[in-house]
Design an enzyme around this catalytic site. Structure first.
Site, mmCIF file in Angstrom:
data_model
loop_
_atom_site.group_PDB
_atom_site.id
_atom_site.type_symbol
_atom_site.label_atom_id
_atom_site.label_comp_id
_atom_site.label_asym_id
_atom_site.label_seq_id
_atom_site.Cartn_x
_atom_site.Cartn_y
_atom_site.Cartn_z
ATOM 1 N N LYS A 140 0.714 5.506 5.425
ATOM 2 C CA LYS A 140 -0.053 5.498 6.688
ATOM 3 C C LYS A 140 0.053 6.789 7.500
ATOM 4 C CE LYS A 140 -1.244 2.235 5.054
ATOM 5 N NZ LYS A 140 -2.532 2.399 4.393
ATOM 6 N N GLY A 167 -1.627 9.471 6.571
ATOM 7 C CA GLY A 167 -2.826 10.261 6.305
ATOM 8 C C GLY A 167 -3.002 10.563 4.826
ATOM 9 N N THR A 223 -4.712 8.897 2.407
ATOM 10 C CA THR A 223 -6.077 8.732 1.884
ATOM 11 C C THR A 223 -6.916 9.977 2.204
ATOM 12 O OG1 THR A 223 -5.801 6.416 2.541
ATOM 13 C CG2 THR A 223 -7.993 7.087 1.815
ATOM 14 N N HIS A 262 4.848 8.489 -2.654
ATOM 15 C CA HIS A 262 5.493 8.244 -1.356
ATOM 16 C C HIS A 262 7.009 8.479 -1.451
ATOM 17 C CE1 HIS A 262 1.930 6.792 0.573
ATOM 18 N NE2 HIS A 262 1.818 5.710 -0.166
ATOM 19 N N ARG A 300 2.938 12.030 10.104
ATOM 20 C CA ARG A 300 2.237 11.557 11.304
ATOM 21 C C ARG A 300 3.276 11.021 12.280
ATOM 22 N NH1 ARG A 300 -2.275 6.683 11.113
ATOM 23 N NH2 ARG A 300 -3.385 7.268 13.004
ATOM 24 N N ARG A 340 -9.238 2.389 9.269
ATOM 25 C CA ARG A 340 -9.245 1.483 10.414
ATOM 26 C C ARG A 340 -9.839 2.179 11.626
ATOM 27 N NH1 ARG A 340 -6.122 0.141 14.750
ATOM 28 N NH2 ARG A 340 -4.846 1.985 14.368
HETATM 29 P P1 A3P Z 1 -5.178 4.046 11.509
HETATM 30 O O1 A3P Z 1 -4.593 2.780 11.025
HETATM 31 O O2 A3P Z 1 -4.451 4.591 12.712
HETATM 32 O O3 A3P Z 1 -6.635 3.976 11.730
HETATM 33 P P2 A3P Z 1 -2.889 6.298 4.727
HETATM 34 O O4 A3P Z 1 -4.091 6.948 4.189
HETATM 35 O O5 A3P Z 1 -1.642 7.119 4.599
HETATM 36 O O6 A3P Z 1 -2.766 4.908 4.234
HETATM 37 O O7 A3P Z 1 -3.101 6.214 6.308
HETATM 38 C C1 A3P Z 1 -4.104 5.411 6.858
HETATM 39 C C2 A3P Z 1 -4.439 5.940 8.226
HETATM 40 O O8 A3P Z 1 -5.237 7.121 8.096
HETATM 41 C C3 A3P Z 1 -5.289 4.950 9.011
HETATM 42 O O9 A3P Z 1 -4.951 5.166 10.387
HETATM 43 C C4 A3P Z 1 -6.696 5.413 8.684
HETATM 44 O O10 A3P Z 1 -7.680 4.989 9.583
HETATM 45 C C5 A3P Z 1 -6.508 6.918 8.716
HETATM 46 N N1 A3P Z 1 -7.528 7.631 7.939
HETATM 47 C C6 A3P Z 1 -8.049 7.300 6.739
HETATM 48 N N2 A3P Z 1 -8.955 8.205 6.357
HETATM 49 C C7 A3P Z 1 -9.032 9.128 7.329
HETATM 50 C C8 A3P Z 1 -9.828 10.310 7.513
HETATM 51 N N3 A3P Z 1 -10.703 10.709 6.609
HETATM 52 N N4 A3P Z 1 -9.616 11.025 8.637
HETATM 53 C C9 A3P Z 1 -8.722 10.641 9.570
HETATM 54 N N5 A3P Z 1 -7.947 9.525 9.461
HETATM 55 C C10 A3P Z 1 -8.100 8.782 8.352
#
Ligand code: A3P
Length: 319
Positions: free
Chosen positions: A67, A69, A71, A131, A153, A285
């Site tokens: 979580k 960033g 993705t 991870h 983050r 999200r």
């Molecule tokens: P939120 O839950 O605060 O919205 P990970 O990719 O490590 O699982 O993290 C997911 C978080 O990254 C989520 O945060 C998601 O919305 C955000 N996220 C996914 N794609 C993104 C993008 N292209 N730009 C910015 N934030 C992104």
């Protein structure tokens, strides 16, 4: 806690010998291995990846806490490294595939069932994600010249994002426990791949010692300045943007392709599912900085700020 897992008795005995806590992200357990917490379902993959992976000097390894960033960073690295093969946003693999299927998280995919995967079909430079904390990485990932990109983050948004993800990704499952309970465990360091602060510090220290080896990026900086961070990423992995590419606006094109709004609105990310049957839409999200204020009390925020100040004191790292 080994139900449905294909584990040898020796592996089971080893995992059973580790300190254990109830997990707050799934119905299983967390095991403390080499100072970090791993879910039972992930232990097999962690051990197999650590033991068998042989890094190439040309590899790029994306590392992160869940979580932070991941993705987004997978999308950016994939688009950067494949921009000659896939120059146009039209028909780009990121339009039809979730980034997690294009860049595999080693312990959760290729090594998940203790197999030793055949990695020869991956084109050079190979791009993988994990991870795992720095201390737990396979030796060859640390000792070879492979490049490590770490994305981090702030802990408050990371915690809230993970909490909401696990309660949203599997709509058929009911909520696992209370937010308060999850928060207390996270603050104690008990979270998948945590303690969060040790995870961050391991990569931070290495990036300070050897900036050629580890690039340390912050989600917050990427949100504020996506294109300059894309350039940093491109320079670090050895594929800087040429003056011609700059003139053609390729940096902006990749930034837009990987943007939250663009990825979130692709059909595969609206209605598709991942390898654990999680809804892809849960990976997209809100994507904002500071959303934690909508979920955490003032005391919770103060507590995480205090822990963060204490843990990062003297390291030069700030949020
Ligand atoms: P939120 O839950 O605060 O919205 P990970 O990719 O490590 O699982 O993290 C997911 C978080 O990254 C989520 O945060 C998601 O919305 C955000 N996220 C996914 N794609 C993104 C993008 N292209 N730009 C910015 N934030 C992104």
């Amino acid at each position: 806690c080994f139900k449905e897992m294909e584990l040898s008795q020796e592996r089971r005995d080893f995992i059973s010998s580790l300190p254990i806590e109830k997990s707050w992200t799934t119905r299983g357990y967390l095991h403390n291995y080499q100072g970090f917490w791993f879910l039972t379902m992930g232990m097999q993959g962690v051990l197999a990846f650590q033991k068998h992976f042989q890094a190439h000097d040309t590899d790029v390894l994306l590392t992160s806490s869940p979580k932070a960033g991941t993705t987004w960073s997978k999308a950016m690295l994939f688009a950067l490294l494949n921009r000659v093969r896939h120059p146009s946003p039209q028909g780009h693999p990121l339009v039809t595939n979730n980034p997690h299927t294009l860049v595999l998280t080693m312990e959760l995919t290729l090594y998940y069932r203790n197999q030793v995967p055949d990695l020869t079909f991956f084109p050079t430079p190979r791009l993988f994600a994990t991870h795992l904390p720095y201390a737990v990485l396979p030796a060859s990932a640390k000792d070879s010249a492979c490049k490590i990109v770490y994305v981090c983050r702030n802990p408050k948004d990371t915690f809230v994002s993970l909490w909401l993800f696990v309660n949203r990704a599997w709509s058929t499952r009911s909520i696992i426990g209370s937010l308060d309970e999850a928060f207390d465990m996270f603050a104690r360091g008990v979270s998948p791949f945590g303690p969060y602060w040790d995870h961050v510090l391991g990569y931070w220290k290495k990036s300070q010692e050897n900036p050629q080896k580890v690039l340390f990026l912050k989600y917050e900086d990427m949100k504020k300045q996506p294109t300059s961070n894309l350039r940093r990423l491109a320079d670090f992995v050895g594929c800087p943007f040429s003056p011609e590419e700059e003139a053609k606006g390729i940096v902006n094109d990749i930034s837009t392709l990987c943007s939250f709004d663009n990825l979130k609105n692709q059909e595969v990310n609206k209605n598709g599912k991942g390898m654990f049957s999680e809804a892809n839409e849960a990976y997209f999200r809100r994507g904002e900085i500071g959303d934690c204020v909508n979920y955490l009390t003032e005391e919770m925020i103060e507590k995480l700020d205090r822990i963060t100040d204490e843990k990062f004191h003297g390291s030069g790292l700030k949020f």
